[in-house]
Scaffold this motif. Structure first.
Motif, PDB file in Angstrom:
ATOM      1  N   ASN A   1       0.804  -1.223   0.000  1.00 48.33           N
ATOM      2  CA  ASN A   1       0.000   0.000   0.000  1.00 48.33           C
ATOM      3  C   ASN A   1       0.837   1.272   0.000  1.00 48.33           C
ATOM      4  OD1 ASN A   1      -2.480  -1.355   0.047  1.00 48.33           O
ATOM      5  ND2 ASN A   1      -2.419  -1.557   2.260  1.00 48.33           N
ATOM      6  N   GLY A   2       0.295   2.269  -0.678  1.00 52.52           N
ATOM      7  CA  GLY A   2       0.819   3.620  -0.637  1.00 52.52           C
ATOM      8  C   GLY A   2      -0.276   4.546  -0.147  1.00 52.52           C
ATOM      9  N   TRP A   3       0.081   5.470   0.709  1.00 53.21           N
ATOM     10  CA  TRP A   3      -0.868   6.413   1.297  1.00 53.21           C
ATOM     11  C   TRP A   3      -0.473   7.840   0.932  1.00 53.21           C
ATOM     12  CZ3 TRP A   3      -4.940   5.019   4.664  1.00 53.21           C
ATOM     13  CH2 TRP A   3      -5.002   3.660   4.970  1.00 53.21           C
ATOM     14  N   ALA A   4      -1.446   8.639   0.599  1.00 49.07           N
ATOM     15  CA  ALA A   4      -1.218  10.002   0.131  1.00 49.07           C
ATOM     16  C   ALA A   4      -0.382  10.857   1.092  1.00 49.07           C
ATOM     17  CB  ALA A   4      -2.550  10.681  -0.173  1.00 49.07           C
ATOM     18  N   PRO A   5      -0.686  10.905   2.392  1.00 47.98           N
ATOM     19  CA  PRO A   5       0.091  11.821   3.237  1.00 47.98           C
ATOM     20  C   PRO A   5       1.567  11.447   3.308  1.00 47.98           C
ATOM     21  CG  PRO A   5      -1.409  10.502   4.574  1.00 47.98           C
ATOM     22  CD  PRO A   5      -1.746  10.230   3.146  1.00 47.98           C
TER      23      PRO A   5
ATOM     24  N   GLU B   1      -8.713   5.925  -0.940  1.00 50.08           N
ATOM     25  CA  GLU B   1      -7.962   6.307   0.253  1.00 50.08           C
ATOM     26  C   GLU B   1      -6.492   5.913   0.123  1.00 50.08           C
ATOM     27  OE1 GLU B   1      -8.212   5.559   5.051  1.00 50.08           O
ATOM     28  OE2 GLU B   1      -8.784   3.931   3.714  1.00 50.08           O
ATOM     29  N   LYS B   2      -6.241   4.721  -0.384  1.00 47.74           N
ATOM     30  CA  LYS B   2      -4.886   4.199  -0.543  1.00 47.74           C
ATOM     31  C   LYS B   2      -4.837   3.389  -1.827  1.00 47.74           C
ATOM     32  CE  LYS B   2      -5.918   0.185   2.362  1.00 47.74           C
ATOM     33  NZ  LYS B   2      -7.267   0.554   2.762  1.00 47.74           N
ATOM     34  N   TYR B   3      -3.619   3.112  -2.270  1.00 52.77           N
ATOM     35  CA  TYR B   3      -3.434   2.376  -3.522  1.00 52.77           C
ATOM     36  C   TYR B   3      -2.358   1.311  -3.353  1.00 52.77           C
ATOM     37  CZ  TYR B   3      -6.006   6.184  -5.694  1.00 52.77           C
ATOM     38  OH  TYR B   3      -6.980   7.093  -6.025  1.00 52.77           O
ATOM     39  N   ASP B   4      -2.459   0.291  -4.167  1.00 48.07           N
ATOM     40  CA  ASP B   4      -1.400  -0.704  -4.290  1.00 48.07           C
ATOM     41  C   ASP B   4      -0.368  -0.082  -5.224  1.00 48.07           C
ATOM     42  OD1 ASP B   4       0.278  -2.778  -5.150  1.00 48.07           O
ATOM     43  OD2 ASP B   4      -1.331  -4.264  -5.123  1.00 48.07           O
ATOM     44  N   VAL B   5       0.745   0.380  -4.683  1.00 46.36           N
ATOM     45  CA  VAL B   5       1.745   1.045  -5.512  1.00 46.36           C
ATOM     46  C   VAL B   5       2.697   0.055  -6.175  1.00 46.36           C
ATOM     47  CG1 VAL B   5       1.619   3.252  -4.290  1.00 46.36           C
ATOM     48  CG2 VAL B   5       3.270   1.517  -3.540  1.00 46.36           C
TER      49      VAL B   5
ATOM     50  N   GLY C   1     -11.741  -2.307   4.826  1.00 51.91           N
ATOM     51  CA  GLY C   1     -12.079  -2.330   3.411  1.00 51.91           C
ATOM     52  C   GLY C   1     -11.526  -1.145   2.654  1.00 51.91           C
ATOM     53  N   HIS C   2     -12.059  -0.929   1.467  1.00 51.78           N
ATOM     54  CA  HIS C   2     -11.616   0.157   0.600  1.00 51.78           C
ATOM     55  C   HIS C   2     -12.505   1.364   0.791  1.00 51.78           C
ATOM     56  CE1 HIS C   2      -8.791  -2.438  -1.415  1.00 51.78           C
ATOM     57  NE2 HIS C   2      -9.736  -3.349  -1.530  1.00 51.78           N
ATOM     58  N   VAL C   3     -11.877   2.514   1.002  1.00 54.38           N
ATOM     59  CA  VAL C   3     -12.610   3.759   1.212  1.00 54.38           C
ATOM     60  C   VAL C   3     -12.368   4.650  -0.005  1.00 54.38           C
ATOM     61  CG1 VAL C   3     -12.863   5.778   2.690  1.00 54.38           C
ATOM     62  CG2 VAL C   3     -12.353   3.546   3.701  1.00 54.38           C
ATOM     63  N   THR C   4     -13.436   5.257  -0.500  1.00 57.56           N
ATOM     64  CA  THR C   4     -13.312   6.133  -1.665  1.00 57.56           C
ATOM     65  C   THR C   4     -13.578   7.577  -1.288  1.00 57.56           C
ATOM     66  OG1 THR C   4     -15.629   5.836  -2.277  1.00 57.56           O
ATOM     67  CG2 THR C   4     -14.050   4.289  -3.230  1.00 57.56           C
ATOM     68  N   GLY C   5     -13.132   8.484  -2.161  1.00 62.04           N
ATOM     69  CA  GLY C   5     -13.402   9.910  -1.974  1.00 62.04           C
ATOM     70  C   GLY C   5     -12.686  10.509  -0.791  1.00 62.04           C
ATOM     71  N   PHE C   6     -11.528  10.028  -0.489  1.00 64.86           N
ATOM     72  CA  PHE C   6     -10.847  10.413   0.743  1.00 64.86           C
ATOM     73  C   PHE C   6     -10.147  11.760   0.615  1.00 64.86           C
ATOM     74  CE2 PHE C   6      -8.569   9.524   4.680  1.00 64.86           C
ATOM     75  CZ  PHE C   6      -9.528   8.817   5.366  1.00 64.86           C
TER      76      PHE C   6
ATOM     77  N   TRP D   1      -7.538  13.378   2.137  1.00 60.78           N
ATOM     78  CA  TRP D   1      -6.104  13.593   2.020  1.00 60.78           C
ATOM     79  C   TRP D   1      -5.586  13.120   0.671  1.00 60.78           C
ATOM     80  CZ3 TRP D   1      -4.616  10.418   6.935  1.00 60.78           C
ATOM     81  CH2 TRP D   1      -4.693   9.045   6.699  1.00 60.78           C
ATOM     82  N   THR D   2      -6.203  12.121   0.093  1.00 58.86           N
ATOM     83  CA  THR D   2      -5.787  11.697  -1.240  1.00 58.86           C
ATOM     84  C   THR D   2      -6.108  12.785  -2.248  1.00 58.86           C
ATOM     85  OG1 THR D   2      -6.251   9.418  -0.590  1.00 58.86           O
ATOM     86  CG2 THR D   2      -5.893   9.830  -2.929  1.00 58.86           C
ATOM     87  N   ASN D   3      -7.293  13.366  -2.149  1.00 60.35           N
ATOM     88  CA  ASN D   3      -7.675  14.456  -3.043  1.00 60.35           C
ATOM     89  C   ASN D   3      -6.715  15.642  -2.897  1.00 60.35           C
ATOM     90  OD1 ASN D   3      -9.978  13.039  -3.937  1.00 60.35           O
ATOM     91  ND2 ASN D   3     -11.171  13.817  -2.227  1.00 60.35           N
ATOM     92  N   GLY D   4      -6.420  16.020  -1.675  1.00 56.76           N
ATOM     93  CA  GLY D   4      -5.544  17.165  -1.425  1.00 56.76           C
ATOM     94  C   GLY D   4      -4.132  16.951  -1.941  1.00 56.76           C
ATOM     95  N   VAL D   5      -3.578  15.780  -1.701  1.00 55.19           N
ATOM     96  CA  VAL D   5      -2.228  15.497  -2.170  1.00 55.19           C
ATOM     97  C   VAL D   5      -2.198  15.444  -3.696  1.00 55.19           C
ATOM     98  CG1 VAL D   5      -0.393  13.746  -2.206  1.00 55.19           C
ATOM     99  CG2 VAL D   5      -1.457  14.409  -0.037  1.00 55.19           C
ATOM    100  N   LEU D   6      -3.207  14.840  -4.291  1.00 56.33           N
ATOM    101  CA  LEU D   6      -3.276  14.775  -5.749  1.00 56.33           C
ATOM    102  C   LEU D   6      -3.297  16.184  -6.354  1.00 56.33           C
ATOM    103  CD1 LEU D   6      -3.533  13.187  -8.385  1.00 56.33           C
ATOM    104  CD2 LEU D   6      -6.001  13.073  -7.969  1.00 56.33           C
ATOM    105  N   VAL D   7      -4.101  17.071  -5.797  1.00 54.43           N
ATOM    106  CA  VAL D   7      -4.169  18.446  -6.305  1.00 54.43           C
ATOM    107  C   VAL D   7      -2.827  19.149  -6.118  1.00 54.43           C
ATOM    108  CG1 VAL D   7      -5.219  20.726  -5.912  1.00 54.43           C
ATOM    109  CG2 VAL D   7      -6.662  18.687  -6.088  1.00 54.43           C
ATOM    110  N   ASP D   8      -2.223  19.020  -4.943  1.00 55.49           N
ATOM    111  CA  ASP D   8      -0.933  19.658  -4.682  1.00 55.49           C
ATOM    112  C   ASP D   8       0.134  19.145  -5.649  1.00 55.49           C
ATOM    113  OD1 ASP D   8       0.856  21.351  -2.988  1.00 55.49           O
ATOM    114  OD2 ASP D   8       1.799  19.398  -2.624  1.00 55.49           O
TER     115      ASP D   8
END
Length: 165
Positions: free
Chosen positions: A76-80, A121-125, A138-143, A145-152
């Motif tokens: 897993n990879g996490w946005a923050p 929320e997280k991805y298999d990198v 389970g899998h969470v969508t629309g998270f 911190w993922t949105n914020g990091v992606l935009v940044d």
């Protein structure tokens, strides 16, 4: 001093109750870079020795611990943590490496969004075609911190003058 492992050449989490470093290499090694607490020699050693081990096709893997069911572990990879690592790399002058982290993460998020219509929320990198190990809940969508990091990251990757909202 408490978290730096001179032999291995990275920072490790520290269990203050037991007064020992945890043995698992993780992206925690980038927090001192983000905070500006690592020496230039420590940062160089982390980039040379550990960044290639953490950097996977879809971004940075959270840890090198491969125990199944641990959502804050391989694959897993996490946005923050992508953000902390990229900012730490930038702080110490490793702009090309930070850009590579940002690009891989953005590519992973964009590909999964195109396939599924949601941000995860997280991805298999390691295998970016998967949303990540389900872990505890389970899998969470629309998270957020993922949105914020992606935009940044997308703004930082955009050509000069093209980063408007």
């Amino acid at each position: 001093d408490v978290m730096w492992d001179e032999e291995a050449g990275l920072f490790l989490d520290y269990d203050y109750v037991s007064r020992v470093r945890t043995p698992t290499p993780s992206l925690a090694t980038f927090f001192p870079l983000w905070a500006g607490l690592a020496s230039n020699a420590q940062a160089a050693r982390i980039v040379k020795t550990w960044l290639p081990r953490f950097l996977q096709p879809g971004g940075l893997v959270t840890s090198l611990d491969t125990q199944a069911g641990r959502q804050w572990a391989w694959p897993n990879g996490w946005a923050p943590l992508q953000w902390i690592a990229a900012e730490g790399l930038d702080r110490y002058g490793y702009q090309a490496e930070a850009r590579e982290v940002r690009q891989r993460w953005c590519n992973t998020c964009a590909a999964m969004f195109e396939r599924t219509g949601v941000i995860w929320e997280k991805y298999d990198v390691v295998d970016p075609g998967n949303p990540g190990e389900a872990g505890l809940y389970g899998h969470v969508t629309g998270f957020g911190w993922t949105n914020g990091v992606l935009v940044d990251f997308a703004r930082k990757l955009a050509p000069e003058g093209k980063a408007e909202s």
